[in-house]
Each structure stands twice: as C-alpha cells, then as structure tokens.
Enzyme design. Structure first.
Site, PDB file in Angstrom:
ATOM      1  N   THR A   1       0.836  -1.210   0.000  1.00 18.85           N
ATOM      2  CA  THR A   1       0.000   0.000   0.000  1.00 18.85           C
ATOM      3  C   THR A   1       0.870   1.259   0.000  1.00 18.85           C
ATOM      4  OG1 THR A   1      -1.595  -1.244   1.302  1.00 18.85           O
ATOM      5  CG2 THR A   1      -1.877   1.135   1.267  1.00 18.85           C
TER       6      THR A   1
ATOM      7  N   LYS B   1       8.330  -9.641  -1.191  1.00 14.17           N
ATOM      8  CA  LYS B   1       8.310 -11.027  -0.717  1.00 14.17           C
ATOM      9  C   LYS B   1       8.189 -11.969  -1.921  1.00 14.17           C
ATOM     10  CE  LYS B   1       5.841 -11.632   3.162  1.00 14.17           C
ATOM     11  NZ  LYS B   1       4.601 -11.881   3.891  1.00 14.17           N
TER      12      LYS B   1
ATOM     13  N   GLU C   1       8.399  10.186   9.856  1.00 15.83           N
ATOM     14  CA  GLU C   1       7.174  10.997   9.934  1.00 15.83           C
ATOM     15  C   GLU C   1       5.905  10.159   9.732  1.00 15.83           C
ATOM     16  OE1 GLU C   1       6.670  14.743  10.319  1.00 15.83           O
ATOM     17  OE2 GLU C   1       4.908  13.565  10.866  1.00 15.83           O
TER      18      GLU C   1
ATOM     19  N   VAL D   1       3.513   8.010  12.557  1.00 20.06           N
ATOM     20  CA  VAL D   1       2.413   8.504  13.403  1.00 20.06           C
ATOM     21  C   VAL D   1       1.453   9.320  12.538  1.00 20.06           C
ATOM     22  CG1 VAL D   1       1.779   9.924  15.396  1.00 20.06           C
ATOM     23  CG2 VAL D   1       3.936   8.645  15.410  1.00 20.06           C
TER      24      VAL D   1
ATOM     25  N   GLY E   1      -0.107   8.853   9.705  1.00 23.35           N
ATOM     26  CA  GLY E   1       0.014   8.807   8.238  1.00 23.35           C
ATOM     27  C   GLY E   1       0.427  10.101   7.580  1.00 23.35           C
TER      28      GLY E   1
ATOM     29  N   GLY F   1      -9.446  -0.946   3.963  1.00 22.61           N
ATOM     30  CA  GLY F   1      -7.980  -0.899   3.994  1.00 22.61           C
ATOM     31  C   GLY F   1      -7.388  -0.058   5.117  1.00 22.61           C
TER      32      GLY F   1
ATOM     33  N   ASP G   1      -1.899  -0.289  18.486  1.00 22.84           N
ATOM     34  CA  ASP G   1      -1.402   0.560  17.392  1.00 22.84           C
ATOM     35  C   ASP G   1      -1.329   2.019  17.862  1.00 22.84           C
ATOM     36  OD1 ASP G   1      -0.959   0.947  14.330  1.00 22.84           O
ATOM     37  OD2 ASP G   1      -2.549   2.359  14.832  1.00 22.84           O
TER      38      ASP G   1
ATOM     39  N   LYS H   1       2.052   4.674  18.604  1.00 27.52           N
ATOM     40  CA  LYS H   1       2.166   6.038  18.074  1.00 27.52           C
ATOM     41  C   LYS H   1       2.330   7.046  19.215  1.00 27.52           C
ATOM     42  CE  LYS H   1      -0.491   4.686  14.010  1.00 27.52           C
ATOM     43  NZ  LYS H   1      -1.846   4.477  13.482  1.00 27.52           N
TER      44      LYS H   1
ATOM     45  N   GLY I   1      -3.554   5.201   4.492  1.00 28.46           N
ATOM     46  CA  GLY I   1      -3.855   5.188   3.057  1.00 28.46           C
ATOM     47  C   GLY I   1      -2.584   5.366   2.246  1.00 28.46           C
TER      48      GLY I   1
HETATM   49  P1  NAP Z   1       1.624  -3.983   2.874  1.00 31.62           P
HETATM   50  O1  NAP Z   1       0.625  -3.430   1.923  1.00 31.62           O
HETATM   51  O2  NAP Z   1       1.333  -5.273   3.541  1.00 31.62           O
HETATM   52  O3  NAP Z   1       2.996  -4.143   2.046  1.00 31.62           O
HETATM   53  C1  NAP Z   1       4.128  -4.756   2.571  1.00 31.62           C
HETATM   54  C2  NAP Z   1       5.162  -4.898   1.454  1.00 31.62           C
HETATM   55  O4  NAP Z   1       6.366  -5.404   1.995  1.00 31.62           O
HETATM   56  C3  NAP Z   1       4.741  -5.848   0.343  1.00 31.62           C
HETATM   57  O5  NAP Z   1       5.186  -5.349  -0.889  1.00 31.62           O
HETATM   58  C4  NAP Z   1       5.482  -7.151   0.675  1.00 31.62           C
HETATM   59  O6  NAP Z   1       5.874  -7.887  -0.486  1.00 31.62           O
HETATM   60  C5  NAP Z   1       6.725  -6.617   1.349  1.00 31.62           C
HETATM   61  N1  NAP Z   1       7.212  -7.503   2.397  1.00 31.62           N
HETATM   62  C6  NAP Z   1       6.580  -7.818   3.560  1.00 31.62           C
HETATM   63  N2  NAP Z   1       7.344  -8.658   4.285  1.00 31.62           N
HETATM   64  C7  NAP Z   1       8.451  -8.888   3.562  1.00 31.62           C
HETATM   65  C8  NAP Z   1       9.598  -9.679   3.762  1.00 31.62           C
HETATM   66  N3  NAP Z   1       9.751 -10.418   4.851  1.00 31.62           N
HETATM   67  N4  NAP Z   1      10.558  -9.677   2.806  1.00 31.62           N
HETATM   68  C9  NAP Z   1      10.392  -8.947   1.693  1.00 31.62           C
HETATM   69  N5  NAP Z   1       9.335  -8.175   1.441  1.00 31.62           N
HETATM   70  C10 NAP Z   1       8.374  -8.163   2.354  1.00 31.62           C
HETATM   71  O7  NAP Z   1       1.989  -2.942   4.011  1.00 31.62           O
HETATM   72  P2  NAP Z   1       1.685  -1.365   4.024  1.00 31.62           P
HETATM   73  O8  NAP Z   1       0.275  -1.133   4.396  1.00 31.62           O
HETATM   74  O9  NAP Z   1       2.219  -0.737   2.784  1.00 31.62           O
HETATM   75  O10 NAP Z   1       2.533  -0.899   5.317  1.00 31.62           O
HETATM   76  C11 NAP Z   1       3.933  -0.768   5.244  1.00 31.62           C
HETATM   77  C12 NAP Z   1       4.447  -0.082   6.510  1.00 31.62           C
HETATM   78  O11 NAP Z   1       3.881   1.232   6.600  1.00 31.62           O
HETATM   79  C13 NAP Z   1       4.067  -0.780   7.832  1.00 31.62           C
HETATM   80  O12 NAP Z   1       5.113  -0.599   8.744  1.00 31.62           O
HETATM   81  C14 NAP Z   1       2.825  -0.014   8.279  1.00 31.62           C
HETATM   82  O13 NAP Z   1       2.625  -0.072   9.676  1.00 31.62           O
HETATM   83  C15 NAP Z   1       3.208   1.387   7.846  1.00 31.62           C
HETATM   84  N6  NAP Z   1       2.062   2.285   7.647  1.00 31.62           N
HETATM   85  C16 NAP Z   1       1.060   1.912   6.823  1.00 31.62           C
HETATM   86  C17 NAP Z   1      -0.012   2.775   6.627  1.00 31.62           C
HETATM   87  C18 NAP Z   1      -1.127   2.410   5.698  1.00 31.62           C
HETATM   88  O14 NAP Z   1      -2.048   3.216   5.537  1.00 31.62           O
HETATM   89  N7  NAP Z   1      -1.101   1.262   5.048  1.00 31.62           N
HETATM   90  C19 NAP Z   1      -0.047   4.008   7.283  1.00 31.62           C
HETATM   91  C20 NAP Z   1       1.025   4.373   8.123  1.00 31.62           C
HETATM   92  C21 NAP Z   1       2.081   3.487   8.288  1.00 31.62           C
HETATM   93  P3  NAP Z   1       4.796  -8.505  -1.534  1.00 31.62           P
HETATM   94  O15 NAP Z   1       4.223  -7.295  -2.235  1.00 31.62           O
HETATM   95  O16 NAP Z   1       5.579  -9.381  -2.434  1.00 31.62           O
HETATM   96  O17 NAP Z   1       3.789  -9.224  -0.693  1.00 31.62           O
HETATM   97  N1  HSE Z   2      -4.318   0.572  11.120  1.00 34.37           N
HETATM   98  C1  HSE Z   2      -3.847   1.913  11.222  1.00 34.37           C
HETATM   99  C2  HSE Z   2      -5.051   2.807  11.527  1.00 34.37           C
HETATM  100  C3  HSE Z   2      -3.179   2.319   9.925  1.00 34.37           C
HETATM  101  O1  HSE Z   2      -6.201   2.330  11.477  1.00 34.37           O
HETATM  102  O2  HSE Z   2      -4.850   3.979  11.847  1.00 34.37           O
HETATM  103  C4  HSE Z   2      -2.319   3.560  10.031  1.00 34.37           C
HETATM  104  O3  HSE Z   2      -1.288   3.431  10.945  1.00 34.37           O
END
Ligand code: NAP
Ligand code: HSE
Length: 433
Positions: A14, A46, A130, A133, A135, A188, A202, A206, A303
């Site tokens: 994402t 992955k 940044e 916490v 987003g 999502g 979570d 933060k 997001g």
């Molecule tokens: P995600 O959609 O699950 O994507 C994770 C990515 O990392 C995927 O591309 C996956 O590969 C790869 N990956 C996971 N484990 C791996 C491993 N062991 N070796 C190699 N590649 C690996 O996660 P996300 O939502 O983007 O979140 C990423 C980070 O941002 C997290 O720390 C999350 O807490 C943080 N975050 C997310 C949001 C949000 O809105 N989503 C907001 C703030 C912070 P594949 O594509 O091949 O599966």
């Molecule tokens: N699961 C988290 C939330 C994503 O709902 O705020 C962003 O850190």
C-alpha cells in the site's frame, strides 16, 4: 549528487506503491526542491511474481534484501515492508552501510527507535519516520520543529483510523461493532490482523513515539496503559451524548512536574472539544504547549498516497541534509530522565454505568461509598429498567478524583450487595492541563 539520488525500497505494498507514484508524478516539484532527480533503484518484495495493479520495471524487483542494502549506487533506503525482526535488521544494515533511512514503521520505532537512532548517529546518517504517526499528517515535524521552542505539557491523539471509524459508525448510525470492523478492513484502514487496532496497541505505539519526542524523554511502549474499544457499546455512546460528550479512543500523554502519564483508552470528551468533531478514519493530534496554548493537527492517518506523502517529504529532508553536509546531525538524545506519574498523581473525572437493585436504600449505599472517598457526583441519571424486574440503571459522571481513589471505588462497587453489575466505566478528559 547533481546527477541524482537513487532510492532502495523495502516493500511495495500500500505505502510502497504510493511512494513510487509520488516520486514519479511529482518529479518536477521534487527536482525544484532538492536540485536533482530522484530515481528508484532496487525494490525488495516477498514475491516477485505477484500480480501488481501498477507499472513497475520487473528488473528492479528482488527477493534478496542484500541487493538493496549493499548496492553502492543506493543512497537512501525507504522501509515500508512492516514487521519488526527483519526490518530492524535491514535498517541497521542500511545505516551501517552509510545509507540514510526513511521508515513508516510505528511497530519498529516504538520498540527500537532509540537503538536505531543511535546507529544512525554513529554512522552519520539520517533516520526519519514521519509516516509512523498519523500517516499523512506532518505531526512529528510539527512537534519537533514547529513547536521546538515550546514546553509541551499535553498531547491527545485520535491516532488510529480504524477505531475512530468504528466508533463514528456506531455512534452516528447505531451500527454493530463487528459489522463496522469488517467494513474498516475492507476499506484498507485496519492492519492485516486488526487486533492491534481494536485493542489500542497501534495507538499506544504512536503515542510512545510522540511522547518521546514531545517530552524529550525516552518513553517505552510498556509505559503506556492500554485499553481498546472491544467492550464499548452503543448504549454507552448514547448515554455519553445525552450527557454532552463524545466517546473516542484517545491516546493521552500528559506531563506535570517533570512526570509523564501515558495511556490509550476510550474516553469521554466534551462535545466542544476539537477532537470530538474528528470523524470516520480521520486522525488528529491536539497538542498543548505552555507558550503556544492549544494547537491541533488534522488529516488522513492512513492510506497509500497520504502515508507516501509523509515518506517522500522525509526523503526531501534527507536529500537537503545531504546537500548541506549535515546528515545525522538532527538526532538528539532526550533531555529528561524518564519519570512517570503514580496513580495518586493521575487526576480526572469518570463515567460509570451501573445496574443496581431498585429498592429502598440502594441509592443511599452508593452515595455513602462515594462520600466516604470524598468524591462527589457532577451528573447523574437514574431510572427503572423495563426489561429487568426491580433493577435500575444508574449513570454517573464524577467530579475530579485521582486514579487510586477511583480504583478503590470501582472495586468496592463490584463487591457491593446493591450493585447487580458495573456495566461500563470510562475516563472523562478535555481540559488543557
Ligand atoms: P503492505 O501493503 O502489507 O505491504 C508490505 C510490502 O512489503 C509488500 O510489498 C510485501 O511484499 C513486502 N514484504 C513484507 N514482508 C516482507 C519480507 N519479509 N521480505 C520482503 N518483502 C516483504 O503494508 P503497508 O500497508 O504498505 O505498510 C507498510 C508499513 O507502513 C508498515 O510498517 C505499516 O505499519 C506502515 N504504515 C502503513 C499505513 C497504511 O495506511 N497502510 C499508514 C502508516 C504506516 P509482496 O508485495 O511481495 O507481498
Ligand atoms: N491501522 C492503522 C489505523 C493504519 O487504522 O490507523 C495507520 O497506521
């Protein structure tokens, strides 16, 4: 450097896909700010064969972290893969290989932030986070730069979008907790395992990050007292609104006389509190500084593009620092030794909902317990329950007391003969101190 900066990406989900999109679509603006082009080098995933719904040069994808971490052409590593064990090792390796790091990983920074910042400093590298916490909201920079001259005494955050979405839909539409949680997962916002969202962990991660920065004190995750929203009911929310409050999952960090209090729990906020108006998946962080007074940072807390905006903005700072030759110099160890408030220091009002025997003397027994502890009632509702014979529902909002006294009252209520059930109990917050 004028020929450009090459980025290594750990993760292409994402957030990672949003980073690629912003770097590609905002190239002109980025070039203008940093004076050189930015390009993506290698990308760790992955599964290289996974179908992706955006364009990416397959030759850049790798399943071997060393292809990113040891590539001499890569100057900056962006970690957006999540998890703790592997990402901690990858970030450490990147920093030891003199690569600057940007991460969105709150799980990792809440547990190992101090350790990783030390590695960064030792290696003359930047490590920015940044996006970890709230987003897309620039709250870390707002706190550490915008409010750098002030003394922060209170931070209250709606820092989990999933739980704010669930509580909003329960309160506005009277919908069931389970039903709205499924919707938040489909939209999502929720983590792949939403336990850490709904149990408050979570948000606790933060708040530990924010408190460490805002109070310049090394706060540990285990210092945060955590309670989630799994036991919140629509009845509680209706009573709160009748009494002039909103029920929200609040991360609270307070500092008084050098001692900090940290908690995440559902709390009642007066309807006119700025956080009470924060709806759906939106996040907001209310910060009170001794000099500035009240401030609030508001926006999308999750997001793809909002979170990627924070990541790429960190990248801009990294590159500006590289140009100025000041990489790794913005990392400071905390000024204050950690000191935490005791239960006697923690003061607030409380909401209580009880089922009591509807008979002579019940109410007198309740009031005498509160009087013995010197706690008076600020608001009170009571009426007989239609569905249960000889039972009355009592809803109380107390005047301010301390946590030690309240815990004693709560325990005594559970043991009292006239009390059939203590249905719910929440803290009431909302003042400036
Ligand atoms: P995600 O959609 O699950 O994507 C994770 C990515 O990392 C995927 O591309 C996956 O590969 C790869 N990956 C996971 N484990 C791996 C491993 N062991 N070796 C190699 N590649 C690996 O996660 P996300 O939502 O983007 O979140 C990423 C980070 O941002 C997290 O720390 C999350 O807490 C943080 N975050 C997310 C949001 C949000 O809105 N989503 C907001 C703030 C912070 P594949 O594509 O091949 O599966
Ligand atoms: N699961 C988290 C939330 C994503 O709902 O705020 C962003 O850190």
């Amino acid at each position: 450097m004028d020929r450009g900066v090459t980025i290594g990406l750990l993760g292409l989900g994402t957030v990672g896909s949003g980073v690629i999109r912003i770097i590609s679509e905002h190239q002109a603006e980025l070039h203008h700010q940093i004076g050189c082009p930015v390009e993506i080098g290698r990308v760790l995933v992955k599964d290289k064969l996974k179908q992706r719904d955006f364009d990416i040069d397959e030759l850049k994808l790798t399943e071997n972290a060393a292809d990113v971490l040891t590539d001499p052409t890569i100057n900056v590593v962006i970690e957006v893969m999540g998890g703790v064990k592997e990402s901690r090792q990858h970030i450490t390796d990147a920093l030891r290989n003199k690569k600057h790091v940007v991460t969105a990983n709150k799980d990792l920074m809440a547990l190992y932030g101090a350790e990783l910042l030390k590695v960064a400093e030792e290696n003359g590298c930047d490590l920015f986070y940044e996006a970890s916490v709230a987003g897309g909201i620039p709250v870390i920079r707002g706190l550490t730069e915008g409010l750098a001259s002030d003394r922060i005494t209170k931070m209250m955050g709606i820092v989990n979008g999933t739980t704010n979405y669930i509580l909003t839909k329960m309160s506005e539409d009277g919908r069931d907790y389970e039903d709205v949680l499924k919707e938040a997962q489909a939209l999502g916002f929720a983590e792949s395992d939403p336990t850490s969202d709904v149990e408050g962990l979570d948000a606790a991660r933060k708040m530990a990050i924010l408190a460490t920065l805002g109070f310049s004190m090394n706060v540990d995750l285990e210092d945060v007292i955590v309670r989630g929203i799994t036991t919140v009911t629509t009845e509680d929310m209706n009573y709160c609104e009748q009494l002039g409050y909103k029920l929200k999952l609040i991360g609270l960090a307070k500092r008084k006389d050098g001692r900090a209090e940290l908690t995440v729990q559902p709390m009642l906020l007066p309807l006119n509190h700025p956080l009470a108006a924060v709806q759906n998946e939106y996040n907001a962080v209310y910060i009170y500084g001794e000099a500035v007074g009240e401030t609030m940072f508001y926006g999308p807390g999750a997001g793809s593009l909002p979170t990627a905006t924070a990541v790429v903005s960190d990248l801009v700072t990294v590159i500006k620092n590289m140009r100025l030759g000041v990489s790794g110099r913005s990392i400071h160890s905390p000024l204050h030794r950690k000191q935490l408030q005791t239960d006697e220091d923690i003061e607030s009002k409380y909401f209580l909902r009880l089922h009591v025997k509807d008979e002579t003397g019940s109410f007198a027994a309740l009031t005498s317990l509160f009087a013995k502890e010197n706690v008076s009632f600020e608001k009170l509702l009571q009426w007989p329950l239609e569905e249960e014979v000889k039972t009355a529902e009592v809803v109380i909002i107390t005047h301010t007391t301390n946590r030690a006294v309240y815990e004693r009252i709560y325990k005594a209520l559970e043991d009292m003969d006239v009390v059939i059930d203590v249905k719910s109990s929440y803290r009431v917050e909302g003042g400036q101190s």
